[in-house]
Design an enzyme around this catalytic site. Sequence first.
Site, PDB file in Angstrom:
ATOM      1  N   THR A 142       4.436 -33.349 -43.299  1.00 55.19           N
ATOM      2  CA  THR A 142       4.768 -32.771 -44.597  1.00 55.19           C
ATOM      3  C   THR A 142       4.504 -31.285 -44.584  1.00 55.19           C
ATOM      4  OG1 THR A 142       4.245 -32.605 -46.936  1.00 55.19           O
ATOM      5  CG2 THR A 142       2.511 -33.483 -45.549  1.00 55.19           C
ATOM      6  N   ASP A 144       4.064 -29.664 -47.051  1.00 54.50           N
ATOM      7  CA  ASP A 144       3.124 -29.382 -48.141  1.00 54.50           C
ATOM      8  C   ASP A 144       1.668 -29.403 -47.692  1.00 54.50           C
ATOM      9  OD1 ASP A 144       5.222 -29.141 -49.843  1.00 54.50           O
ATOM     10  OD2 ASP A 144       5.076 -31.172 -50.650  1.00 54.50           O
ATOM     11  N   GLY A 191       6.038 -26.275 -52.310  1.00 57.85           N
ATOM     12  CA  GLY A 191       4.700 -26.834 -52.502  1.00 57.85           C
ATOM     13  C   GLY A 191       4.467 -27.055 -53.985  1.00 57.85           C
ATOM     14  N   ARG A 192       5.054 -28.110 -54.511  1.00 56.81           N
ATOM     15  CA  ARG A 192       5.052 -28.284 -55.963  1.00 56.81           C
ATOM     16  C   ARG A 192       3.666 -28.644 -56.489  1.00 56.81           C
ATOM     17  NH1 ARG A 192       8.852 -28.527 -60.021  1.00 56.81           N
ATOM     18  NH2 ARG A 192      10.389 -27.816 -58.532  1.00 56.81           N
ATOM     19  N   TYR A 297      15.240 -24.163 -48.815  1.00 59.03           N
ATOM     20  CA  TYR A 297      15.341 -24.916 -47.555  1.00 59.03           C
ATOM     21  C   TYR A 297      15.182 -24.036 -46.316  1.00 59.03           C
ATOM     22  CZ  TYR A 297      16.930 -29.409 -49.550  1.00 59.03           C
ATOM     23  OH  TYR A 297      17.020 -30.610 -50.205  1.00 59.03           O
ATOM     24  N   GLN A 299      12.967 -22.015 -45.564  1.00 64.15           N
ATOM     25  CA  GLN A 299      11.579 -21.979 -45.097  1.00 64.15           C
ATOM     26  C   GLN A 299      11.204 -23.231 -44.305  1.00 64.15           C
ATOM     27  OE1 GLN A 299       8.653 -22.280 -48.701  1.00 64.15           O
ATOM     28  NE2 GLN A 299      10.707 -22.356 -49.525  1.00 64.15           N
TER      29      GLN A 299
END
Lengths: 420, 420
Positions: A142, A144, A191-192, A297, A299
């Site tokens: 992930t 994130d 990174g929500r 996208y 990144q």
Amino acid sequence: MAVKNAFYAQSGGVSAVINASACGVLQTARQHSAKIGKVYAGRDGIIGALTEDLIDTSLESEAAIAALKHTPGGAFGSCRYKLGSIHQHRAQYERLIEVFRAHDIGFFFYNGGGDSQDTAYKISQMGSGLGDPIMCVGIPKTIDNDLPITDCSPGFGSVAKYVATSLREAAFDVAAMSRTSTRVFIMEVMGRHAGWITAACALAAAQEGDPPHILLLPEVAFNEERFLTKVEETLRQYGECVIAVSEGVKGPDGEFLSVSGLADAFGHAQLGGVAPVITNLISARLGSKCHWAVPDYLQRSARHIASETDLQQAYAVGRAAVEFAIAGRSAVMPAIRRLSDAPYRWDIIEAPLCEVANEEKPVPPDFITADGFGITAAARRYLAPLIVGEAYPPFKNGLPDYVRLRNAPVPKKLTTEFSV
Amino acid sequence: MAVKNAFYAQSGGVSAVINASACGVLQTARQHSAKIGKVYAGRDGIIGALTEDLIDTSLESEAAIAALKHTPGGAFGSCRYKLGSIHQHRAQYERLIEVFRAHDIGFFFYNGGGDSQDTAYKISQMGSGLGDPIMCVGIPKTIDNDLPITDCSPGFGSVAKYVATSLREAAFDVAAMSRTSTRVFIMEVMGRHAGWITAACALAAAQEGDPPHILLLPEVAFNEERFLTKVEETLRQYGECVIAVSEGVKGPDGEFLSVSGLADAFGHAQLGGVAPVITNLISARLGSKCHWAVPDYLQRSARHIASETDLQQAYAVGRAAVEFAIAGRSAVMPAIRRLSDAPYRWDIIEAPLCEVANEEKPVPPDFITADGFGITAAARRYLAPLIVGEAYPPFKNGLPDYVRLRNAPVPKKLTTEFSV
């Protein structure tokens, strides 16, 4: 032990290095042909298993498999599809068993984030109730970086390198323009729910005072007045202000700023885009000329600037997953353990899926400066090694030469359809 | 001929390789110390000349000058500042003469786009009326690639490589996600008046049918219904649709789409961002899940993925400018002449500034497909060689190691101030 086939699938948002994990799985499985027969990949993640839409990876050449290591995206297709609970959606699980039995699958590898580890865990629980259990191993992925237990998540280091590099480059641009033009630059990153990518933007600074001057992390509630004061101070001190903002920043009311801010001419809420919201705020209140960027996208697919460290880890967790499975381990996930910061050393350990599934790891308070706009030395020590090393893909005609697999289907054995 | 000092300045939006032109100027001037004394750089472009804010480049080490070749941005600062007409703003020109005389400047190098070549031309005209004329040489730079005479403009090739690489990478991501998530991806690129950067996005496609499927060039008026039909057709055929859109796309009314589309909660027009406008249109009308990216400054400062061809040309025009000047040429600009497409060969010729200034070169009609949504084989032949070759900067701790110059000021000799 009889030779069994393996199932491998990719799940959730893809990354620059998830295919390197696939490469690790496939190359390692090929080295253990006494235990693993063919590796079947799910087309579009778990959907491929449910619909018996399997890809025969044995038809791919060694060269094509090796090229996965330098190819971004998800080579077999991914999905955003979460299995329901076993007791409420029993048909899904029965279908998976049916497909796995039909294709003599004894190994299940699922490559994804928290939701995907949850899926892998559920399948392992289901499998352990059968006579011929399936070895279920999750493979972490992930961007994130919010998986627990593992020190970091494959995919993150490359995004971190991309955003820090990009912000450093853009800051050189702003420095040249700030006298007569752009004085404020805002970059929105992914990174929500966790601010790891935003935090990594701080690596762009080589020394104190270098851009970025302000981070807006999702872990810190956005306060308009405190933020504007900080921007004004930065402009006074440096003549410019470079800001990294998480797509997931929320106001004091708990609402995403990106949702509350903009509407189109027809009154529809704009889809995403907190950077323009922040830009409008600064323009309206301070009058400074701003530029903003949303790489989106770009990144997470920027394989051309992937981190060599991240790439090695992505490959290693794929390889370890196969090694765990053939050792008879199930309901586990290879996790990265940090042994030291500098020199950076790490190894792979075994994490129980039940402890990984559905847990999120935000940026901890001691990684965030007291004012909430920056990261601490501890955060920098943690982040710094993850972006080290360049792992350029081959280029052809000036562009990265990425592989597209044949992705030939395995002939279906079942006569029943299953709709997802 | 007596030794004279030189003035060099950067103007307009900066690029990944404008400092390579500076490197060409400075290294070549140092090789001709019998004719050129010191090179003084203008701090923040021509503003540095007007305010007598000069930088002594002789104090920079050889290593620092060499490092300019791999450093993006504008090392001496740039500006958006256009000199007025000679007869209406005579004081500006008299001031320049005064500063140049005070510092014994006999060579004037101005590195920029169309406006900057206009400035260089005006100064050459003014200079030729003096007893001791200044050799004025323009140095081409614009990521927009819209300068006339020169076959391409330094700075463009690197942006072209960046956008084509980024779009290829993002398209791999979309291909993996399109089954259950994002089916449409929209990337907005720079080039407000000329669609060269948008056209370069088409290089991401390795073969017919590859993304990007649709280009929205500023040379073609946007037609909502024709566009939506094309998106629908593409989704039907490929299951996904990747779009590159110029920030400068205009509707049939001649208004920028980016201006007409969005407003914030307070009713302020949003600054820039045609990608979200297109996204909202597709979401509202077709209901497809879209993602959008606006790389903004990232695209023009991405030295990490610069084109080696572009870098060589940027350096070559800097070197040629000095060679022209010491040969007594003035009111000229080194231009790139294409000798053949494949193998790509080029040399440097002399372009008269009067023919370069204030001319714009849009993408010609024969480079655009009949439906307006793509580029022709002729365009591809033109664009392809410009992105060839990688020219990676050195990395340190996982990040590009860019140079910051000392930029020490030259002691002022004038007692008068000049405000800009």
